[in-house]
Scaffold this active site. Structure first.
Site, PDB file in Angstrom:
ATOM      1  N   GLY A  23      82.932 -28.355  -8.044  1.00  0.00           N
ATOM      2  CA  GLY A  23      83.180 -28.887  -6.716  1.00  0.00           C
ATOM      3  C   GLY A  23      82.584 -30.253  -6.467  1.00  0.00           C
ATOM      4  CB  ILE A  24      80.951 -31.661  -3.429  1.00  0.00           C
ATOM      5  CG1 ILE A  24      82.154 -31.570  -2.475  1.00  0.00           C
ATOM      6  CG2 ILE A  24      80.090 -32.874  -3.082  1.00  0.00           C
ATOM      7  CD1 ILE A  24      81.771 -31.300  -1.033  1.00  0.00           C
ATOM      8  CG  ASN A  92      76.235 -30.277  -3.668  1.00  0.00           C
ATOM      9  OD1 ASN A  92      76.954 -30.446  -2.687  1.00  0.00           O
ATOM     10  ND2 ASN A  92      76.641 -29.593  -4.735  1.00  0.00           N
ATOM     11  CB  ALA A  93      71.971 -26.052  -4.642  1.00  0.00           C
ATOM     12  N   GLY A  94      74.257 -24.761  -2.620  1.00  0.00           N
ATOM     13  CA  GLY A  94      74.474 -23.894  -1.469  1.00  0.00           C
ATOM     14  C   GLY A  94      75.594 -22.918  -1.735  1.00  0.00           C
ATOM     15  CE1 TYR A 157      77.865 -23.784   3.845  1.00  0.00           C
ATOM     16  CE2 TYR A 157      78.923 -24.523   5.869  1.00  0.00           C
ATOM     17  CZ  TYR A 157      78.624 -24.715   4.535  1.00  0.00           C
ATOM     18  OH  TYR A 157      79.103 -25.832   3.881  1.00  0.00           O
ATOM     19  N   PRO A 186      80.290 -33.408   4.820  1.00  0.00           N
ATOM     20  CG  PRO A 186      80.502 -33.100   2.546  1.00  0.00           C
ATOM     21  CD  PRO A 186      79.575 -32.849   3.688  1.00  0.00           C
ATOM     22  N   GLY A 187      83.793 -32.872   5.683  1.00  0.00           N
ATOM     23  CA  GLY A 187      84.748 -31.959   6.285  1.00  0.00           C
ATOM     24  C   GLY A 187      85.335 -31.064   5.213  1.00  0.00           C
TER      25      GLY A 187
END
Length: 245
Positions: A23-24, A92-94, A157, A186-187
């Site tokens: 992903g991102i 970024n981890a989640g 979240y 981000p969207g």
């Protein structure tokens, strides 16, 4: 062997990207490598994907749970031993899970906060001493547009991502001027985390730019914010115009 961080040896800029096996995070690791960074590709469980990305970009893969502060500290040591002092840390981890509030148990609530907010805290706490000693550094925390507007059935979240924004803003004041801390929120982006309902025209027709985002576009925003020399405490939300403020 020359010690890691020896100023006599320039091994290039170093970036740590957590949650980078897909992903991102994956797109961000690739983009930073293209910009000349040596990248530590963090993963929690998808070792094969992380190692493949690291091999592709000439980086190093490391697996750990960012909710574990000791594991994060070990990761930072490995990164600096193998790659050099960390210049940029991207938190970024989640994970994303939809569940009505009545069905949110303590385990989900605690785990969400420990990974998303706690992970950001653990990474920041581990990299800041070295950044301060060197007199420079950049931290980018990844939030979500939902932290700005809320969402249905995603209270843990959204709470964690909103807390990340508050944490980053406060930290930006605390560690200035040598370290900059910013947020990218981000969207809807085309990653495995995105629900199918947000991929079709029912959703994209509500987006002023008419489509969902691409991971590479968010990676570009993260790199920009990480390197912007007169920007700290900012929340940048690439979302196609869904949130305009």
């Amino acid at each position: 062997m020359t010690p890691a961080g020896d100023p006599a040896v320039d091994r290039g800029r170093v970036a740590l990207i957590t949650g980078a096996s897909g992903g991102i995070g994956q797109a961000t690791a690739v983009r930073f490598a293209a910009a000349g960074y040596r990248v530590l590709v963090h993963y929690r469980s998808n070792r094969a994907a992380a190692e493949a990305i690291a091999a592709e970009i000439g980086g190093t893969a490391f697996g750990c749970d960012v909710a574990d502060p000791d594991a994060v500290a070990r990761m930072i040591r490995v990164a600096e031993d193998e790659l050099g002092p960390i210049d940029v840390a991207v938190c970024n981890a989640g994970f994303y899970e939809e569940r009505p509030l009545a069905e949110v148990d303590d385990a989900l609530w605690d785990r969400t906060l420990r990974v998303i907010l706690g992970g950001c805290f653990h990474v920041a706490r581990a990299v800041i001493p070295g950044m301060r000693d060197r007199g420079h550094g950049s931290i980018v925390a990844i939030a979500s547009e939902l932290a700005l507007v809320g969402g249905v059935n995603v209270a843990p979240y959204v709470a964690a991502k909103a807390a990340v924004i508050g944490f980053a803003r406060s930290l930006a004041r605390e560690v200035a001027p040598s370290i900059r801390v910013n947020v990218v929120a981000p969207g809807a982006v085309d990653t495995p985390l995105l629900p199918d309902r947000d991929r079709g025209p029912g959703y994209t027709s509500t987006v002023p730019l008419g489509r969902i985002g691409r991971p590479a576009e968010i990676a570009e925003a993260i790199l920009h914010v990480a390197e912007a020399p007169w920007t700290t405490g900012a929340v940048y939300s690439p979302n196609g115009g869904v949130v305009i403020q």
